[in-house]
Design an enzyme around this catalytic site. Structure first.
Site, mmCIF file in Angstrom:
data_model
loop_
_atom_site.group_PDB
_atom_site.id
_atom_site.type_symbol
_atom_site.label_atom_id
_atom_site.label_comp_id
_atom_site.label_asym_id
_atom_site.label_seq_id
_atom_site.Cartn_x
_atom_site.Cartn_y
_atom_site.Cartn_z
ATOM 1 N N ASN A 233 48.079 43.407 52.950
ATOM 2 C CA ASN A 233 49.167 42.407 52.829
ATOM 3 C C ASN A 233 50.392 42.483 53.678
ATOM 4 O O ASN A 233 50.705 43.657 53.925
ATOM 5 C CB ASN A 233 49.519 42.151 51.191
ATOM 6 C CG ASN A 233 50.015 43.481 50.708
ATOM 7 O OD1 ASN A 233 49.279 44.586 50.770
ATOM 8 N ND2 ASN A 233 50.979 43.531 49.501
ATOM 9 N N GLU B 28 54.433 41.585 54.116
ATOM 10 C CA GLU B 28 55.587 40.750 53.480
ATOM 11 C C GLU B 28 56.660 40.646 54.536
ATOM 12 O O GLU B 28 56.347 40.892 55.676
ATOM 13 C CB GLU B 28 56.035 41.750 52.324
ATOM 14 C CG GLU B 28 54.894 42.121 51.141
ATOM 15 C CD GLU B 28 55.406 42.622 49.970
ATOM 16 O OE1 GLU B 28 56.803 43.236 50.164
ATOM 17 O OE2 GLU B 28 54.775 42.655 49.018
ATOM 18 N N GLU C 154 43.791 39.175 51.084
ATOM 19 C CA GLU C 154 42.822 38.234 51.010
ATOM 20 C C GLU C 154 42.562 37.081 52.240
ATOM 21 O O GLU C 154 41.711 36.966 52.849
ATOM 22 C CB GLU C 154 42.542 37.537 49.682
ATOM 23 C CG GLU C 154 42.234 38.500 48.582
ATOM 24 C CD GLU C 154 43.615 38.998 47.869
ATOM 25 O OE1 GLU C 154 44.511 39.019 48.561
ATOM 26 O OE2 GLU C 154 43.427 38.863 46.643
ATOM 27 N N CYS D 25 45.242 36.249 43.592
ATOM 28 C CA CYS D 25 46.275 35.027 43.253
ATOM 29 C C CYS D 25 45.847 33.563 43.472
ATOM 30 O O CYS D 25 44.712 33.501 44.154
ATOM 31 C CB CYS D 25 47.824 35.052 44.227
ATOM 32 S SG CYS D 25 47.505 34.468 45.755
HETATM 33 N N1 THU Z 1 49.307 40.202 46.988
HETATM 34 C C1 THU Z 1 48.018 40.263 47.862
HETATM 35 O O1 THU Z 1 48.015 40.590 48.811
HETATM 36 N N2 THU Z 1 46.840 39.641 47.350
HETATM 37 C C2 THU Z 1 46.732 39.079 45.740
HETATM 38 O O2 THU Z 1 45.820 38.333 45.683
HETATM 39 C C3 THU Z 1 47.997 39.406 45.112
HETATM 40 C C4 THU Z 1 49.426 39.429 45.855
HETATM 41 C C5 THU Z 1 50.409 40.895 47.631
HETATM 42 C C6 THU Z 1 51.312 39.731 48.135
HETATM 43 C C7 THU Z 1 52.431 40.500 48.026
HETATM 44 O O3 THU Z 1 52.746 41.178 49.037
HETATM 45 C C8 THU Z 1 52.400 41.486 46.929
HETATM 46 O O4 THU Z 1 51.169 41.703 46.406
HETATM 47 C C9 THU Z 1 53.080 41.268 45.615
HETATM 48 O O5 THU Z 1 52.960 40.134 45.200
#
Ligand code: THU
Length: 163
Positions: free
Chosen positions: A63, A65, A76, A113
């Site tokens: 991920n 940000e 994902e 998510c």
């Molecule tokens: N996050 C993911 O990478 N995958 C998910 O399915 C759930 C959330 C990340 C997004 C964000 O950077 C952090 O987790 C907190 O939500």
């Protein structure tokens, strides 16, 4: 007329990796490694994703940000988008996701998510086969479903956009 319909959800829950297949263990390891590359200074929630393709290639991502929060993207979708661009036409067999929060203890595996579920679902529709989804916690608990439908019933799909 009213119909009441029940749906059954099938999933596997593992306390550790001992009963997983070699592919599943390998993918969890790759996703775990990928999570260390996350850029998550705002949530401190490190996520790694590993995708197994039909030709045995493993694609990983984490991920990323952003100070403008909605600009961030999940592990994902980063991995799925990479496959779409660099491995066009190859079928995805499995997708593993490993979550490692820094600020608190999380023993249960985190599920993708809603947006990522929708993207996995569309990928399945395009390739016309299911994608096994493997969710693992840092402590080694694992939850496995055989397709996105299991975690996203009543999804939105392409034909609903057609006239
Ligand atoms: N996050 C993911 O990478 N995958 C998910 O399915 C759930 C959330 C990340 C997004 C964000 O950077 C952090 O987790 C907190 O939500």
């Amino acid at each position: 007329m009213k119909e009441t319909i029940s749906k059954t959800l099938h999933y596997e829950l593992h306390d550790d990796l001992s009963e997983l297949t070699q592919d599943q263990v390998k993918l969890i390891g790759a996703a775990s490694k990928a999570s260390t590359l996350a850029y998550a200074p705002y949530s401190d929630f490190f996520v790694g994703c590993a995708i197994l393709l039909e030709d045995r290639t493993v694609v990983t991502a984490s991920n990323k940000e952003n100070a403008a929060f909605p600009a961030g993207i999940c592990a994902e979708r980063n991995a799925l988008n990479f496959v779409s661009d660099h491995h066009q036409g190859k079928t995805i067999l499995k997708l593993a996701v490993v979550s490692k929060p820094n600020r608190f203890e999380m023993t249960e595996p985190a599920a993708p998510c809603g947006i990522c579920r929708q993207v996995i679902c569309e990928t399945e529709k395009l390739q016309q086969t299911d994608i096994e989804i493997i969710m693992a916690s840092a402590s080694g608990k694992v939850l496995i479903v055989s397709d996105s439908e299991s975690i996203l019933p009543f999804h939105f799909y392409l034909s609903q956009l057609k006239k």
